[in-house]
Motif scaffolding. Structure first.
Motif, PDB file in Angstrom:
ATOM      1  N   ALA A   1       0.829  -1.193   0.000  1.00  0.00           N
ATOM      2  CA  ALA A   1       0.000   0.000   0.000  1.00  0.00           C
ATOM      3  C   ALA A   1       0.876   1.261   0.000  1.00  0.00           C
ATOM      4  CB  ALA A   1      -0.934  -0.002   1.198  1.00  0.00           C
ATOM      5  N   ILE A   2       1.980   1.205   0.753  1.00  0.00           N
ATOM      6  CA  ILE A   2       2.873   2.355   0.812  1.00  0.00           C
ATOM      7  C   ILE A   2       3.520   2.586  -0.548  1.00  0.00           C
ATOM      8  CG2 ILE A   2       5.017   3.237   1.809  1.00  0.00           C
ATOM      9  CD1 ILE A   2       4.209   1.852   4.419  1.00  0.00           C
ATOM     10  N   VAL A   3       3.881   1.489  -1.211  1.00  0.00           N
ATOM     11  CA  VAL A   3       4.508   1.600  -2.532  1.00  0.00           C
ATOM     12  C   VAL A   3       3.523   2.207  -3.529  1.00  0.00           C
ATOM     13  CG1 VAL A   3       5.472   0.288  -4.465  1.00  0.00           C
ATOM     14  CG2 VAL A   3       6.104  -0.308  -2.128  1.00  0.00           C
ATOM     15  N   ILE A   4       2.275   1.743  -3.478  1.00  0.00           N
ATOM     16  CA  ILE A   4       1.255   2.277  -4.392  1.00  0.00           C
ATOM     17  C   ILE A   4       1.035   3.762  -4.118  1.00  0.00           C
ATOM     18  CG2 ILE A   4      -1.187   2.177  -5.049  1.00  0.00           C
ATOM     19  CD1 ILE A   4      -1.078  -0.840  -4.519  1.00  0.00           C
ATOM     20  N   GLY A   5       0.925   4.130  -2.855  1.00  0.00           N
ATOM     21  CA  GLY A   5       0.718   5.530  -2.481  1.00  0.00           C
ATOM     22  C   GLY A   5       1.879   6.405  -2.910  1.00  0.00           C
ATOM     23  N   LEU A 118      -3.863  10.477  -9.229  1.00  0.00           N
ATOM     24  CA  LEU A 118      -4.342  10.282  -7.855  1.00  0.00           C
ATOM     25  C   LEU A 118      -5.553   9.353  -7.812  1.00  0.00           C
ATOM     26  CD1 LEU A 118      -3.995  13.931  -6.494  1.00  0.00           C
ATOM     27  CD2 LEU A 118      -2.571  11.951  -5.899  1.00  0.00           C
ATOM     28  N   LEU A 119      -6.467   9.538  -8.744  1.00  0.00           N
ATOM     29  CA  LEU A 119      -7.644   8.664  -8.784  1.00  0.00           C
ATOM     30  C   LEU A 119      -7.247   7.221  -9.109  1.00  0.00           C
ATOM     31  CD1 LEU A 119     -10.224  10.961 -10.598  1.00  0.00           C
ATOM     32  CD2 LEU A 119     -10.179  10.330  -8.176  1.00  0.00           C
ATOM     33  N   GLY A 120      -6.325   7.074 -10.050  1.00  0.00           N
ATOM     34  CA  GLY A 120      -5.848   5.728 -10.386  1.00  0.00           C
ATOM     35  C   GLY A 120      -5.146   5.077  -9.211  1.00  0.00           C
ATOM     36  N   GLY A 121      -4.360   5.863  -8.484  1.00  0.00           N
ATOM     37  CA  GLY A 121      -3.689   5.327  -7.300  1.00  0.00           C
ATOM     38  C   GLY A 121      -4.679   4.955  -6.221  1.00  0.00           C
ATOM     39  N   GLY A 122      -5.720   5.750  -6.054  1.00  0.00           N
ATOM     40  CA  GLY A 122      -6.765   5.432  -5.079  1.00  0.00           C
ATOM     41  C   GLY A 122      -7.465   4.134  -5.435  1.00  0.00           C
TER      42      GLY A 122
END
Length: 133
Positions: A1-5, A118-122
């Motif tokens: 999750a940290i990597v994705i964020g 940001l939306l894609g990451g969310g």
């Protein structure tokens, strides 16, 4: 999750910076166009002034009075040249305005790309969260 964020934040930042950089590039180009247009206008005015001075000197040496047909033709020529100068000035201003508008569009695209990142990451974060459950 940290990597994705983290990845999402970097992508958003990069997209925003790319838009800003492109906007600055268009603004710089518009400023250069403006300076070139000013220099060209100054050059044309100097040339026009020299031509009018030469015509006036020629008229006075040839005995033409400053009234009648020849001065009327000279006045008409001066008006035509002035109108032409005005047209060139308008075209230059439109070109500069267009470059600035393109810069604003580029900045807006950068912001939209950042929001998309940001939306894609969310979405990826949500998918990762729900995949654990």
């Amino acid at each position: 999750a940290i990597v994705i964020g983290s990845s999402t934040a970097v992508q958003a930042y990069t997209a925003r910076q790319a838009g800003k950089a492109q906007q600055e590039q268009y603004e710089l180009q518009a400023e250069q166009e403006e300076k070139a247009a000013r220099a060209e206008e100054l050059k044309r005015r100097r040339k026009l002034t020299r031509a009018i001075a030469a015509m006036t000197q020629s008229d006075s040496q040839s005995g033409f009075a400053q009234e009648g047909t020849f001065p009327a033709i000279s006045l008409t020529s001066a008006r035509d040249i002035s109108l032409s100068e005005s047209s060139l000035s308008v075209v230059d201003k439109l070109r500069q305005s267009n470059l600035r508008r393109q810069g604003n569009i580029a900045a807006q695209e950068g912001r939209l790309n950042a929001v998309g990142s940001l939306l894609g990451g969310g979405e990826k974060l949500a998918g990762a969260y729900y995949a654990k459950e």
